[in-house]
Design a protein around this motif. Sequence first.
Motif: not given
Length: 270
Positions: A30-37, A42-47
Amino acid sequence: MRVSSVKGSHYVDSLAQKRRRSFIVRLSLMLVGIVLCVAGVFYALFYSSWFDLNDYEISGAQNIDPAIIKENLNTYRDYRLFKFLPVSRNILFFDVSEAENVLLEKNNLLKTIQIEKKYFHALSVTLVERNALGVWCFENYIGDHKCKYFDIDMKMWGDLDKTTGFILLTVEDYKTIDRQTINKEYFDGIRKLTNNLRSFMAIKSIAIPAKPLSDLIVYTDKPYYLQFSLESNIEDQISVLKIFLNNKKNDIGFVPQYLDLRVDGRVYYK
């Protein structure tokens, strides 16, 4: 009577360990999923290119080069928060008001600027340039570029060579030495002079002599120059001038070198 389990305590401990491991695995996933999300967002917004600001539609530029405006916008857009986060490249986070203030501060020729977002990749930029009232030349300024355009708000811009003519008023300031700042008292006096004098006489240039204080010398389309004083009412001095010239209009021998209106109600000439 006591009841005992044939499986023993070892079985209970093993089952608890399995449940604990299962919980840890699920929590880790679940934590890995949250980090990936979060990383994906973050990538979609800024990169990514989804919201990338990469185009400007500039209108209203007459004397200012649109390339300068684009360069200023690019500099503002490419600023990285904490040296790695390109916040302003995302059109969603681009601060229109702050960008307008930055451009006005960098470009004195601009009177107003309006920026509108055109989702999802462009800005519409509308410029309103200042209208020059004339050219203010700081004749004794110790630096280069003595002359600048000025407008009704006393804003100055541009570096140009001194010119004299009737298209734009030229002010020759011999009083200011160490800075290029328009004195408001002289500016207001010159405005009154031009507004009233131009109704019957073309003005070529106005000089602010180093001495005496509060004097203005006006060069016109006439063969003589005029002397005014800010210590007296400018409108009254011009009214006296009108009356004097009207009385002299039929005097063919009236060819003065100058007319001095600095004394209230009087005209001295040579």
